[in-house]
Design a protein around this motif. Structure first.
Motif, short mmCIF file in Angstrom:
data_model
loop_
_atom_site.label_atom_id
_atom_site.label_comp_id
_atom_site.label_asym_id
_atom_site.label_seq_id
_atom_site.Cartn_x
_atom_site.Cartn_y
_atom_site.Cartn_z
N GLY A 37 0.67 -1.25 0.06
CA GLY A 37 -0.02 -0.08 -0.19
C GLY A 37 0.83 1.39 0.00
O GLY A 37 0.37 2.31 0.34
N VAL A 38 1.81 1.25 -0.25
CA VAL A 38 3.06 2.27 -0.24
C VAL A 38 2.97 2.75 -1.87
O VAL A 38 3.11 2.23 -2.76
CB VAL A 38 4.40 1.96 -0.11
CG1 VAL A 38 5.12 3.24 -0.07
CG2 VAL A 38 4.57 1.34 1.55
N VAL A 39 2.92 4.35 -2.02
CA VAL A 39 2.70 4.90 -3.14
C VAL A 39 4.31 4.73 -3.83
O VAL A 39 5.23 4.87 -3.37
CB VAL A 39 2.52 6.32 -3.08
CG1 VAL A 39 2.62 7.12 -4.57
CG2 VAL A 39 1.07 6.50 -2.56
N VAL A 40 4.39 4.29 -5.18
CA VAL A 40 5.66 3.76 -5.82
C VAL A 40 5.62 4.96 -6.98
O VAL A 40 6.72 5.12 -7.72
CB VAL A 40 5.77 2.36 -6.39
CG1 VAL A 40 6.13 1.52 -5.12
CG2 VAL A 40 4.51 2.04 -7.17
N ASN A 41 4.45 5.29 -7.45
CA ASN A 41 4.41 6.04 -8.83
C ASN A 41 3.31 7.20 -8.59
O ASN A 41 2.22 6.77 -8.07
CB ASN A 41 4.46 5.39 -10.19
CG ASN A 41 4.71 6.38 -11.24
OD1 ASN A 41 5.52 7.49 -10.92
ND2 ASN A 41 3.93 5.92 -12.13
N CYS A 42 3.57 8.23 -9.02
CA CYS A 42 2.49 9.40 -8.97
C CYS A 42 2.73 10.57 -10.38
O CYS A 42 3.80 10.93 -10.35
CB CYS A 42 2.56 10.29 -7.72
SG CYS A 42 1.39 11.78 -7.67
N LEU A 43 1.65 10.44 -11.04
CA LEU A 43 1.66 11.07 -12.47
C LEU A 43 0.61 12.40 -12.22
O LEU A 43 -0.39 12.58 -11.92
CB LEU A 43 1.42 10.20 -13.40
CG LEU A 43 1.56 10.43 -14.86
CD1 LEU A 43 2.79 10.72 -15.24
CD2 LEU A 43 0.88 9.59 -15.68
N LEU A 44 1.47 13.47 -12.50
CA LEU A 44 0.73 14.75 -12.40
C LEU A 44 0.68 15.10 -13.97
O LEU A 44 1.70 14.94 -14.78
CB LEU A 44 1.43 15.77 -11.86
CG LEU A 44 1.60 16.08 -10.35
CD1 LEU A 44 2.61 17.13 -9.99
CD2 LEU A 44 0.24 15.90 -9.81
N GLU A 45 -0.65 15.85 -14.19
CA GLU A 45 -0.68 16.17 -15.78
C GLU A 45 -1.51 17.66 -15.48
O GLU A 45 -1.76 18.20 -14.84
CB GLU A 45 -2.13 15.45 -16.32
CG GLU A 45 -2.52 15.86 -17.66
CD GLU A 45 -3.46 14.96 -18.13
OE1 GLU A 45 -4.69 15.60 -17.98
OE2 GLU A 45 -3.27 14.05 -18.61
N ALA A 46 -0.48 18.56 -16.29
CA ALA A 46 -0.84 19.81 -16.23
C ALA A 46 -2.08 20.12 -17.16
O ALA A 46 -2.38 19.56 -18.04
CB ALA A 46 0.42 20.60 -17.35
#
Length: 71
Positions: A37-46
């Motif tokens: 349950g640990v965040v391994v990837n986070c994707l931000l979109e402009a």
């Protein structure tokens, strides 16, 4: 310091304190978790250009770089 619940990270809104390439507002469009349950990837979109950027989700806690919400 921004407080973030990793479970509520998806679709959250962020404002860059110092915009680059006229990109100021971002939306979290993808969050990946490992088996624990640990965040391994986070994707931000402009919002304006739809350009996606992978960031360390812990960096979003830094209020010198990011503000929570669209301001």
């Amino acid at each position: 310091m921004n407080r973030i619940n990793p479970a509520k990270l998806l679709h959250s809104k962020w404002t860059a304190v110092e915009p680059k390439n006229k990109e100021k507002h971002f939306l979290v469009v993808e969050v990946e978790f490992d088996e624990e349950g640990v965040v391994v990837n986070c994707l931000l979109e402009a919002v304006i250009s739809r350009r996606a950027t992978s960031v360390n989700w812990q960096d979003l806690k830094n209020s010198v770089i990011w503000k929570q919400g669209w301001t």
